[in-house]
Write a protein that holds these residues in place. Sequence first.
Motif, mmCIF file in Angstrom:
data_model
loop_
_atom_site.group_PDB
_atom_site.id
_atom_site.type_symbol
_atom_site.label_atom_id
_atom_site.label_comp_id
_atom_site.label_asym_id
_atom_site.label_seq_id
_atom_site.Cartn_x
_atom_site.Cartn_y
_atom_site.Cartn_z
ATOM 1 N N GLN A 180 0.742 -1.204 0.106
ATOM 2 C CA GLN A 180 -0.015 0.004 -0.114
ATOM 3 C C GLN A 180 0.977 1.218 0.122
ATOM 4 O O GLN A 180 2.009 1.154 0.405
ATOM 5 N N ARG A 275 1.226 1.730 -5.165
ATOM 6 C CA ARG A 275 0.397 0.692 -4.807
ATOM 7 C C ARG A 275 -0.720 0.844 -3.829
ATOM 8 O O ARG A 275 -0.393 1.230 -2.712
ATOM 9 N N LYS A 276 -1.997 0.863 -4.271
ATOM 10 C CA LYS A 276 -3.063 1.206 -3.515
ATOM 11 C C LYS A 276 -3.513 0.191 -2.489
ATOM 12 O O LYS A 276 -3.516 0.661 -1.149
ATOM 13 N N ASN A 277 -3.732 -0.909 -2.805
ATOM 14 C CA ASN A 277 -4.090 -2.063 -1.980
ATOM 15 C C ASN A 277 -3.992 -3.433 -2.701
ATOM 16 O O ASN A 277 -4.762 -4.319 -3.158
ATOM 17 N N SER A 278 -2.786 -3.743 -3.034
ATOM 18 C CA SER A 278 -2.116 -4.743 -3.763
ATOM 19 C C SER A 278 -1.759 -6.004 -3.011
ATOM 20 O O SER A 278 -0.630 -5.878 -2.627
ATOM 21 N N GLN A 280 -0.523 -9.406 -3.724
ATOM 22 C CA GLN A 280 0.156 -10.332 -4.780
ATOM 23 C C GLN A 280 0.183 -11.651 -4.026
ATOM 24 O O GLN A 280 1.011 -11.705 -3.207
ATOM 25 N N ASP A 293 -3.927 -11.128 -7.711
ATOM 26 C CA ASP A 293 -3.654 -9.690 -7.365
ATOM 27 C C ASP A 293 -4.911 -9.263 -6.798
ATOM 28 O O ASP A 293 -5.894 -9.088 -7.556
ATOM 29 N N GLU A 295 -6.245 -6.352 -6.333
ATOM 30 C CA GLU A 295 -6.487 -5.112 -7.358
ATOM 31 C C GLU A 295 -7.178 -5.548 -8.421
ATOM 32 O O GLU A 295 -7.915 -4.765 -8.946
ATOM 33 N N ASN A 296 -7.160 -6.958 -8.527
ATOM 34 C CA ASN A 296 -7.819 -7.548 -9.787
ATOM 35 C C ASN A 296 -8.546 -8.866 -9.034
ATOM 36 O O ASN A 296 -8.194 -9.976 -9.756
ATOM 37 N N TRP A 339 -14.365 -5.793 -3.256
ATOM 38 C CA TRP A 339 -13.718 -5.979 -2.032
ATOM 39 C C TRP A 339 -14.871 -6.214 -1.005
ATOM 40 O O TRP A 339 -14.718 -7.112 -0.035
#
Length: 392
Positions: A180, A275-278, A280, A293, A295-296, A339
Amino acid sequence: MTAPEHPSAPPAARPVSRPLGVAAIGYAFMGKAHSNAWRNVASFFDVPAFEQKVLVGRDAGAVAEAAAKYGWAESATDWRTVIERDDIDIVDICAPGWMHAEIAVAALAAGKHVLVEKPLANTLAEAELMTAAAAKARARGVQSMIGFNYRRVPALALARELIAEGRLGTVRHVRAAYLQDWLADAEAPMTWRLRKETAGSGALGDIASHAIDQVLFLLGGEVNEVTGRLNTFVNQRPGENGLEDVTVDDAAWATLSLASGAIASVEVSRVATGRKNSLQIEVYGDKGSLLFDLENLNELGFLDATLPIREQGFRRILVNEPEHPYLEAWWPQGHIIGWEHTFTHQARDFLLAIKDGTAPSPSFEEGLNVQHILNAVEESAANKSTLTVVRH
């Protein structure tokens, strides 16, 4: 803290003919997310009847406003009074970590089912006290669960199924990075999350707890050894009375050795610019691999290494089919979820466990296991990254 005194035997969970009464403690970020879940879960899943009875917070005006907005029947400022009420059956703890132990132990002793946000507590001693209280309560039919909501991401639940089915073969190593950037700006203001006395730790407890829980969730088994490092990049931040010392970490790194022989690397940061809320996650086995990830979050990458080499390559699974975990309740294929749905799935699973009398997962014992690993990371970092054996 010490457990409250109860001169008589603590109450068991009582079968009720009325809807279950829910109280949530905390109305900020997590309180809002959990409230959204309680407001929506019965609209999409077949769960026991319940009512959003009361939202608890310290500021009477602010919590009353939040209660009206988030669908709660009333608000209160004294959680101790609320957990003693006969019309409250479930206590959902969304307060900061330093309050978890006192509230959870008291609620369990009062015979209330307890859902508590991660991490379980700010200290190992508090986590152990909570786990002991949960074990005693379970014997009386009182359920408890910790809120590692990313277990309820359908793509990650599918990943777990594929690993359990042997589609990856023997898992050799895992990479988990939760990044983040909300503290990347050195002028970002001081908050309770940056003080050890209120937060317990920084990125380690806040987001490494999620990453470590995912390693355990996906692979199972135990972590036996840890090496770790912590770092604070911005040591002071502007507060109400000038600059204040930051007393927790901005970022953390760890290598985890599992009993299975697999190795996991964990990297977390709240200063990873861009990176906002990644979250992985990469899982590598001898017969296949998985990529994810947050974010997807509707997508899972899967490589089947048993195919001829000329056909191999990561393929994108859009995890939106009714056959995928949780998704039978939502939208037609291809209509993605978000989310916030993970908290709805979490509320669904907790309500079903209460109805069926089955122990929900992740349990407080599982939360304590994560806490032991976090503690080992801290010990290793303090000892200049020497190997630390994890207690179980």
